[in-house]
Scaffold this active site. Sequence first.
Site, PDB file in Angstrom:
ATOM      1  N   PRO A   1      65.290 -16.794 -14.728  1.00  0.00           N
ATOM      2  CA  PRO A   1      66.899 -17.059 -14.629  1.00  0.00           C
ATOM      3  C   PRO A   1      66.982 -18.633 -14.349  1.00  0.00           C
ATOM      4  CG  PRO A   1      66.111 -16.062 -12.527  1.00  0.00           C
ATOM      5  CD  PRO A   1      64.806 -16.004 -13.620  1.00  0.00           C
ATOM      6  N   CYS A   2      66.535 -19.559 -15.303  1.00  0.00           N
ATOM      7  CA  CYS A   2      66.632 -20.709 -15.102  1.00  0.00           C
ATOM      8  C   CYS A   2      68.321 -21.274 -14.890  1.00  0.00           C
ATOM      9  CB  CYS A   2      65.998 -21.551 -15.961  1.00  0.00           C
ATOM     10  SG  CYS A   2      66.076 -21.141 -17.737  1.00  0.00           S
ATOM     11  N   HIS A   3      69.097 -20.261 -15.812  1.00  0.00           N
ATOM     12  CA  HIS A   3      70.653 -20.527 -15.782  1.00  0.00           C
ATOM     13  C   HIS A   3      71.037 -20.505 -14.241  1.00  0.00           C
ATOM     14  CE1 HIS A   3      69.993 -16.161 -15.705  1.00  0.00           C
ATOM     15  NE2 HIS A   3      71.260 -16.010 -15.187  1.00  0.00           N
TER      16      HIS A   3
END
Length: 176
Positions: free
Chosen positions: A131-133
């Site tokens: 989850p780099c978001h």
Amino acid sequence: MKIRSPLGILSACSTENGICLLTFDSDKSPEREFKFLEKYFGTTICEGTSNHFETLKLQLSEYFDGSRKEFSVPLVTSGTPFQISVWKELMKISDGTTRSYLEQSKALGKSESIRAVAHANGMNRIAVIIPCHRVIGSNGSLIGYGGGLDRKRWLLEHEKRYSGKLYELSLFQNLH
């Protein structure tokens, strides 16, 4: 493999050990990622079936309908040891929460390496699942997402809606 999502088409690749690519089909061409993976794994990418694809499609469907918070599909990451350490730390950011790039750097014990951590985030080849978001600017602004800021905003709002958690006020203001 191509997967439909509320955010558009996703391209996925797998090895026998797990998913090695999940990327949005957008301005950033999946073909560039395919070439990197071919070189990294020393093989040719071809269309085919995989048990991992069925698991991936099911878990993504559950994530997008709000019933899944964590993924268990096996992943195969392709990067340097530093990049992999950054991606592992990303996996520790729970659904419905965010962390600034500075906080991410500190969590890695690399507070002086914010840009290197941000670059490694950007090299993540497994969207949504890694989850780099969930990493945002120190001032709460939405910055730096390969799938585009509209998708990043959508993912954060989606997670907020289904997690029951509230974001910091500064982030909430930037989302609307």
